[in-house]
Design a protein around this motif. Sequence first.
Motif, PDB file in Angstrom:
ATOM      1  N   ILE A 174       0.858  -1.174   0.000  1.00 14.88           N
ATOM      2  CA  ILE A 174       0.000   0.000   0.000  1.00 14.88           C
ATOM      3  C   ILE A 174       0.898   1.229   0.000  1.00 14.88           C
ATOM      4  CG2 ILE A 174      -1.798   1.289   1.202  1.00 14.88           C
ATOM      5  CD1 ILE A 174      -2.630  -1.367   2.507  1.00 14.88           C
ATOM      6  N   GLU A 175       0.621   2.159  -0.904  1.00 14.12           N
ATOM      7  CA  GLU A 175       1.438   3.363  -1.040  1.00 14.12           C
ATOM      8  C   GLU A 175       0.667   4.603  -0.613  1.00 14.12           C
ATOM      9  OE1 GLU A 175       4.129   1.978  -4.885  1.00 14.12           O
ATOM     10  OE2 GLU A 175       2.457   3.380  -5.186  1.00 14.12           O
ATOM     11  N   ALA A 176       1.395   5.607  -0.214  1.00  9.97           N
ATOM     12  CA  ALA A 176       0.847   6.920   0.082  1.00  9.97           C
ATOM     13  C   ALA A 176       1.657   7.959  -0.685  1.00  9.97           C
ATOM     14  CB  ALA A 176       0.890   7.218   1.571  1.00  9.97           C
ATOM     15  N   ARG A 177       0.977   9.001  -1.137  1.00 16.31           N
ATOM     16  CA  ARG A 177       1.630  10.103  -1.841  1.00 16.31           C
ATOM     17  C   ARG A 177       1.089  11.418  -1.327  1.00 16.31           C
ATOM     18  NH1 ARG A 177       1.095   6.017  -5.729  1.00 16.31           N
ATOM     19  NH2 ARG A 177       2.805   5.828  -7.244  1.00 16.31           N
ATOM     20  N   ASP A 178       1.957  12.404  -1.135  1.00 20.26           N
ATOM     21  CA  ASP A 178       1.476  13.753  -0.857  1.00 20.26           C
ATOM     22  C   ASP A 178       0.700  14.235  -2.066  1.00 20.26           C
ATOM     23  OD1 ASP A 178       2.760  13.693   1.586  1.00 20.26           O
ATOM     24  OD2 ASP A 178       4.531  14.773   0.876  1.00 20.26           O
ATOM     25  N   TRP A 179      -0.388  14.968  -1.807  1.00 21.28           N
ATOM     26  CA  TRP A 179      -1.285  15.368  -2.896  1.00 21.28           C
ATOM     27  C   TRP A 179      -1.726  16.816  -2.717  1.00 21.28           C
ATOM     28  CZ3 TRP A 179      -7.074  15.434  -2.967  1.00 21.28           C
ATOM     29  CH2 TRP A 179      -7.592  15.575  -4.264  1.00 21.28           C
ATOM     30  N   ASP A 180      -1.542  17.595  -3.768  1.00 24.46           N
ATOM     31  CA  ASP A 180      -2.067  18.954  -3.844  1.00 24.46           C
ATOM     32  C   ASP A 180      -3.300  18.887  -4.733  1.00 24.46           C
ATOM     33  OD1 ASP A 180      -2.694  21.579  -4.576  1.00 24.46           O
ATOM     34  OD2 ASP A 180      -0.606  22.228  -4.608  1.00 24.46           O
ATOM     35  N   GLY A 181      -4.478  18.875  -4.120  1.00 21.21           N
ATOM     36  CA  GLY A 181      -5.705  18.684  -4.871  1.00 21.21           C
ATOM     37  C   GLY A 181      -6.023  19.804  -5.841  1.00 21.21           C
ATOM     38  N   GLU A 182      -5.722  21.029  -5.490  1.00 20.94           N
ATOM     39  CA  GLU A 182      -6.023  22.152  -6.381  1.00 20.94           C
ATOM     40  C   GLU A 182      -5.269  22.006  -7.701  1.00 20.94           C
ATOM     41  OE1 GLU A 182      -8.126  24.534  -6.162  1.00 20.94           O
ATOM     42  OE2 GLU A 182      -8.751  24.541  -4.057  1.00 20.94           O
ATOM     43  N   ARG A 183      -3.999  21.640  -7.626  1.00 22.45           N
ATOM     44  CA  ARG A 183      -3.182  21.474  -8.840  1.00 22.45           C
ATOM     45  C   ARG A 183      -3.162  20.031  -9.327  1.00 22.45           C
ATOM     46  NH1 ARG A 183       2.009  22.142  -8.729  1.00 22.45           N
ATOM     47  NH2 ARG A 183       2.300  21.647  -6.516  1.00 22.45           N
ATOM     48  N   ASN A 184      -3.748  19.130  -8.545  1.00 20.76           N
ATOM     49  CA  ASN A 184      -3.706  17.699  -8.819  1.00 20.76           C
ATOM     50  C   ASN A 184      -2.260  17.243  -9.027  1.00 20.76           C
ATOM     51  OD1 ASN A 184      -5.003  15.248  -8.921  1.00 20.76           O
ATOM     52  ND2 ASN A 184      -5.363  15.326 -11.124  1.00 20.76           N
ATOM     53  N   ALA A 185      -1.405  17.660  -8.103  1.00 15.59           N
ATOM     54  CA  ALA A 185       0.025  17.330  -8.164  1.00 15.59           C
ATOM     55  C   ALA A 185       0.353  16.328  -7.070  1.00 15.59           C
ATOM     56  CB  ALA A 185       0.861  18.586  -7.990  1.00 15.59           C
ATOM     57  N   LEU A 186       1.149  15.320  -7.426  1.00 20.39           N
ATOM     58  CA  LEU A 186       1.492  14.235  -6.517  1.00 20.39           C
ATOM     59  C   LEU A 186       2.975  14.232  -6.189  1.00 20.39           C
ATOM     60  CD1 LEU A 186      -0.532  11.384  -8.215  1.00 20.39           C
ATOM     61  CD2 LEU A 186      -0.970  12.293  -5.922  1.00 20.39           C
ATOM     62  N   GLY A 187       3.285  13.893  -4.941  1.00 19.64           N
ATOM     63  CA  GLY A 187       4.662  13.656  -4.560  1.00 19.64           C
ATOM     64  C   GLY A 187       5.038  12.209  -4.841  1.00 19.64           C
ATOM     65  N   PRO A 188       6.280  11.825  -4.562  1.00 17.62           N
ATOM     66  CA  PRO A 188       6.715  10.443  -4.807  1.00 17.62           C
ATOM     67  C   PRO A 188       6.004   9.462  -3.884  1.00 17.62           C
ATOM     68  CG  PRO A 188       8.401  11.679  -3.631  1.00 17.62           C
ATOM     69  CD  PRO A 188       7.365  12.677  -4.032  1.00 17.62           C
ATOM     70  N   ALA A 189       5.884   8.224  -4.347  1.00 14.85           N
ATOM     71  CA  ALA A 189       5.237   7.187  -3.554  1.00 14.85           C
ATOM     72  C   ALA A 189       6.125   6.775  -2.380  1.00 14.85           C
ATOM     73  CB  ALA A 189       4.943   5.979  -4.429  1.00 14.85           C
ATOM     74  N   ARG A 190       5.488   6.525  -1.256  1.00 14.01           N
ATOM     75  CA  ARG A 190       6.166   5.960  -0.091  1.00 14.01           C
ATOM     76  C   ARG A 190       5.325   4.782   0.407  1.00 14.01           C
ATOM     77  NH1 ARG A 190       3.738  10.781   1.424  1.00 14.01           N
ATOM     78  NH2 ARG A 190       2.237  10.645   3.155  1.00 14.01           N
ATOM     79  N   THR A 191       5.941   3.874   1.098  1.00 12.48           N
ATOM     80  CA  THR A 191       5.253   2.687   1.565  1.00 12.48           C
ATOM     81  C   THR A 191       4.453   2.992   2.828  1.00 12.48           C
ATOM     82  OG1 THR A 191       6.928   1.216   0.638  1.00 12.48           O
ATOM     83  CG2 THR A 191       5.523   0.317   2.373  1.00 12.48           C
ATOM     84  N   LEU A 192       3.140   2.788   2.758  1.00 14.47           N
ATOM     85  CA  LEU A 192       2.313   2.875   3.954  1.00 14.47           C
ATOM     86  C   LEU A 192       2.389   1.552   4.722  1.00 14.47           C
ATOM     87  CD1 LEU A 192       0.190   4.675   5.483  1.00 14.47           C
ATOM     88  CD2 LEU A 192      -1.535   3.244   4.358  1.00 14.47           C
ATOM     89  N   HIS A 193       2.282   0.438   3.983  1.00  9.88           N
ATOM     90  CA  HIS A 193       2.417  -0.875   4.613  1.00  9.88           C
ATOM     91  C   HIS A 193       2.815  -1.894   3.556  1.00  9.88           C
ATOM     92  CE1 HIS A 193       1.497  -3.332   8.255  1.00  9.88           C
ATOM     93  NE2 HIS A 193       1.540  -4.300   7.355  1.00  9.88           N
ATOM     94  N   GLN A 194       3.777  -2.742   3.906  1.00  6.56           N
ATOM     95  CA  GLN A 194       4.227  -3.816   3.022  1.00  6.56           C
ATOM     96  C   GLN A 194       3.824  -5.149   3.646  1.00  6.56           C
ATOM     97  OE1 GLN A 194       6.242  -3.708  -0.135  1.00  6.56           O
ATOM     98  NE2 GLN A 194       5.198  -5.703  -0.050  1.00  6.56           N
ATOM     99  N   PHE A 195       3.072  -5.943   2.892  1.00  6.67           N
ATOM    100  CA  PHE A 195       2.646  -7.254   3.361  1.00  6.67           C
ATOM    101  C   PHE A 195       3.548  -8.332   2.788  1.00  6.67           C
ATOM    102  CE2 PHE A 195      -1.079  -4.528   3.385  1.00  6.67           C
ATOM    103  CZ  PHE A 195      -1.587  -4.755   4.655  1.00  6.67           C
ATOM    104  N   ALA A 196       3.625  -9.443   3.491  1.00 14.69           N
ATOM    105  CA  ALA A 196       4.440 -10.563   3.036  1.00 14.69           C
ATOM    106  C   ALA A 196       3.772 -11.255   1.852  1.00 14.69           C
ATOM    107  CB  ALA A 196       4.637 -11.562   4.170  1.00 14.69           C
ATOM    108  N   PRO A 197       4.539 -11.597   0.825  1.00 12.49           N
ATOM    109  CA  PRO A 197       3.961 -12.310  -0.316  1.00 12.49           C
ATOM    110  C   PRO A 197       3.644 -13.752   0.050  1.00 12.49           C
ATOM    111  CG  PRO A 197       6.321 -12.168  -0.559  1.00 12.49           C
ATOM    112  CD  PRO A 197       5.974 -11.358   0.658  1.00 12.49           C
ATOM    113  N   LYS A 198       2.857 -14.406  -0.786  1.00 15.35           N
ATOM    114  CA  LYS A 198       2.572 -15.820  -0.554  1.00 15.35           C
ATOM    115  C   LYS A 198       3.772 -16.658  -0.983  1.00 15.35           C
ATOM    116  CE  LYS A 198      -0.912 -16.103  -3.601  1.00 15.35           C
ATOM    117  NZ  LYS A 198      -1.986 -16.702  -4.441  1.00 15.35           N
TER     118      LYS A 198
END
Length: 318
Positions: A174-198
Amino acid sequence: MAWNVVGSEVCELGESPFWQAGEQRLYWVDIAGRAALRADPATGATERWPLPAEPGCMAPARTAGQASGWVLALRDGIYRAPHWGGALHRIARLPYDPAHERANDGKCDPFGRFWVGTRDERPGGGHAAMYCIDARHGPAQVQTLWGGASTLNGLGWSPDQRTLYSADTPTHRIEARDWDGERNALGPARTLHQFAPKSVNWQPGTAGYGGRPDGAAVDVQGNYWCAMYEGARVLQLSPAGAVLQSIATPVACPTMVCLGGPEGRTMFVTTARQGRPEDELARTPLAGRVLALAQPVDVPGLPVQAFEDAAAAAQEPV
């Protein structure tokens, strides 16, 4: 915890649930079943709207402050309908080959733009992208936000409208990005949570795998609720990514969470049965149904946002 069944329909791949407070009805789509659905949880009355192609997601639409039907992301583009079951008109095409890719998870942001993530159906994936469709000032314009994904899911925004959440399901991240809604501008992705693969030896119905992040919802305190596909559970994560709750589901493959109901505290979960092993379906007869947690959650969810359409113009009738 106890779960109730919502409506009368069994879906192959239920997705994109949202609550319409003014109607006190739940809406969702069946991707593989090529239909949109809505139900009154109080009575169980359910309506099915057959569609010409797989719907990844849908949202209510509004023009000049008034309800003006629906916006739907089908396999080959973005469509508008003036009312439930109405004629579909394509307002935009997304820049991909629908023979190999389709619309998947999506919803509208607080500014009235429709965001749609796609699924790359080719082995290995890697060509899916997130798109934003903006029709607030005229004909719909499509913006590509990012690409390089396989199955985009888990779209959501923080209550302060400064953070955007998403997941590329096969990466278990799961990723999170800073977001400027007025300009619809996104910052770089960062990990909110990493789950173990199967593990390569894991089999459905056995222990040792917690699932991968699918569709999600955000509550008014900024917590992120996520359906864990093949994990038979829904998780509540804090805004910092810590797991606050794990709620078991009576199906192996919950697909997306919605918080709604009269007080916004009923958890609705769509589920899947498409492609699941016969023995799993025998153990989990509610697979494909929409479920509602019998006990209200503590914090209400954010309300559904509408697609702002300046013209509601009909284009390319189907």
